[in-house]
Design an enzyme around this catalytic site. Structure first.
Site, PDB file in Angstrom:
ATOM      1  CG  HIS A  70      41.632  52.244  -9.200  1.00 40.55           C
ATOM      2  ND1 HIS A  70      40.683  50.790  -9.228  1.00 40.55           N
ATOM      3  CD2 HIS A  70      40.944  52.720 -10.273  1.00 40.55           C
ATOM      4  CE1 HIS A  70      39.740  51.263 -10.129  1.00 40.55           C
ATOM      5  NE2 HIS A  70      39.925  52.332 -10.859  1.00 40.55           N
ATOM      6  CB  ALA A 148      43.697  50.862 -17.344  1.00 37.55           C
ATOM      7  CD  GLN A 149      38.896  47.932 -14.972  1.00 36.11           C
ATOM      8  OE1 GLN A 149      39.018  46.858 -14.086  1.00 36.11           O
ATOM      9  NE2 GLN A 149      38.777  49.117 -14.403  1.00 36.11           N
ATOM     10  CG  HIS A 200      35.348  50.168 -17.985  1.00 38.56           C
ATOM     11  ND1 HIS A 200      36.664  50.588 -18.752  1.00 38.56           N
ATOM     12  CD2 HIS A 200      35.645  50.683 -16.956  1.00 38.56           C
ATOM     13  CE1 HIS A 200      37.347  51.222 -17.991  1.00 38.56           C
ATOM     14  NE2 HIS A 200      36.954  51.407 -16.716  1.00 38.56           N
ATOM     15  CB  ALA A 226      36.435  53.234 -20.764  1.00 36.34           C
ATOM     16  CG  ASP A 279      40.014  56.208 -12.401  1.00 33.59           C
ATOM     17  OD1 ASP A 279      39.961  55.204 -11.683  1.00 33.59           O
ATOM     18  OD2 ASP A 279      39.980  56.375 -13.653  1.00 33.59           O
ATOM     19  N   GLY A 314      44.767  54.632 -14.979  1.00 28.92           N
ATOM     20  CA  GLY A 314      44.180  55.810 -13.929  1.00 28.92           C
ATOM     21  C   GLY A 314      45.104  56.777 -13.623  1.00 28.92           C
TER      22      GLY A 314
END
Length: 391
Positions: A70, A148-149, A200, A226, A279, A314
């Site tokens: 990210h 963490a989304q 996720h 996740a 990540d 992350g």
């Protein structure tokens, strides 16, 4: 022509397994032209080459490939700026990474499109690590396993929403249980050359294995994290990952996945099915302090990055340290762990004909390193025949 001499080349044997060759010299320009013996190099003479790099007895590996990142060095893919992607690429070069997939997060679609447009432009950059395209982590995920989304931006998967960017999206994460009945999303992604990952997700074993075996998903996003875990009566997504051909990502910071769990994955999937990722977020490389991920505050201390509610965000892992950790944890030589950060991710996203190993005809991407102090010490990183990092 250029050459790297006096190195321990990490190259595939006849079966494709990485091995170390001491008396070999790699000859290259933009691509690898020859792999010759030290005696042949001496016979031709130094004057036969335009540039010669001495590895000083260190390992010469294929350039590392980071397919899930990210951000780092204070920059993030969701900044939607070429300059941020350039900063990321330059920093990745210092860690031996020569190719990467900047990874988006679960945002509103206009922001995601803006980010993908920046990635498209940055793919032509020649500084730092090569940008191969984009990895989309969301927004087609499960709210119950969002990690963490951000829940408010989660959407139902619709290929029409991403079709315009199918030329640059190389990998996309979805929750298969959230797909509408008779959805063609996964097959349409496959037809467009986009690899589909499960992550996720609250899927059970049957749903996940169906997505892999019957619909064409090939990948598991940061295994264990996740997603539904492994239970003896409910094998979950983890069970489907271990019981299938899917490539499995691992974040080997020893926080996201314990060393014992890494060993289990290695025994089941082998290095051939394991993809090392970082990540990492923008805090990577900046040390302790407050940072940001997906418009959420993150607090970093040491190797740990947490949201305000204590959820692991992350990572701040770098690929050089991740490779070392994996080799130590699963008790394999470092050159075997290198496979999981080179040829395996290259296969996972379909670029192994050009990248991922030191073989004639492939891109001249190299990471030169020795090993000490709990990491690989990168001294030279070369992308397409040109130095992008020199210690």
């Amino acid at each position: 022509m250029k050459a790297i001499v006096n190195g321990k080349l990490i190259i595939p044997d006849e079966q494709g397994n990485f091995q170390v060759e001491d008396n070999k010299v790699v000859v290259f320009d933009q691509v690898i032209r020859e792999i010759i013996t030290g005696e042949e190099y001496e016979r031709r003479g130094r004057e036969s080459f335009d540039e010669v790099y001495c590895a000083q007895g260190q390992y010469v590996a294929p350039g590392f490939i980071n397919i899930h990142i990210h951000g780092c060095a204070g920059a993030d893919t969701m900044d939607c700026r070429e300059e941020s992607l350039r900063k990321m690429a330059l920093f990745q070069g210092t860690t031996g990474v020569t190719s990467m997939l900047p990874t988006t997060m679960t945002y509103d679609m206009p922001r995601i499109y803006e980010s993908l447009q920046a990635v498209r432009k940055a793919m032509s950059h020649r500084e730092g690590a090569r940008i191969l395209g984009a990895n989309m982590e969301g927004p087609f995920i499960s709210e119950s396993h969002k990690g963490a989304q951000k829940a408010s931006h989660i959407r139902t998967a619709d290929f029409g929403l991403i079709q315009e960017y199918s030329d640059i999206i190389k990998l996309i994460t979805i929750a298969p249980e959230e797909l509408p009945t008779d959805s063609e999303f996964i097959p349409r992604c496959r037809e467009a050359g986009i690899r589909v990952a499960l992550g996720h997700t609250a899927a059970d074993y049957d749903c996940a294995i169906n997505a892999i075996n019957n619909q064409g998903a090939t990948h598991i996003t940061h295994l264990f994290n996740a997603m539904t875990g492994l239970h003896h009566r409910h094998p979950g997504v983890v069970g489907a990952a271990l019981d299938s051909h899917a490539f499995c990502e691992l974040i080997t910071d020893n926080l996201h996945v314990a060393p014992g769990a890494q060993r289990i994955v290695h025994r089941v999937k082998g290095k051939e099915g394991t993809v090392l990722i970082t990540d990492s977020m923008r805090a990577c490389g900046l040390g302790d302090g407050e940072s940001e991920l997906g418009d959420q505050r993150v607090f970093v201390k040491g190797a740990k990055a947490l949201l305000a509610d204590g959820i692991i965000a992350g990572s701040v892992l770098t690929m050089d340290r991740g490779i070392y950790n994996y080799a130590q944890n699963v008790h394999i030589p470092v050159w075997q762990a290198v496979e999981c950060a080179t040829i395996v991710p290259a296969r996972a996203i379909g670029v192994d004909a050009e990248l991922g190993s030191i073989q004639v005809g492939k891109q001249a991407d190299f990471a030169v390193f020795d090993v000490f102090d709990g990491r690989l010490n990168i001294t030279i990183t070369i992308r397409a025949g040109n130095i992008i990092y020199l210690k």
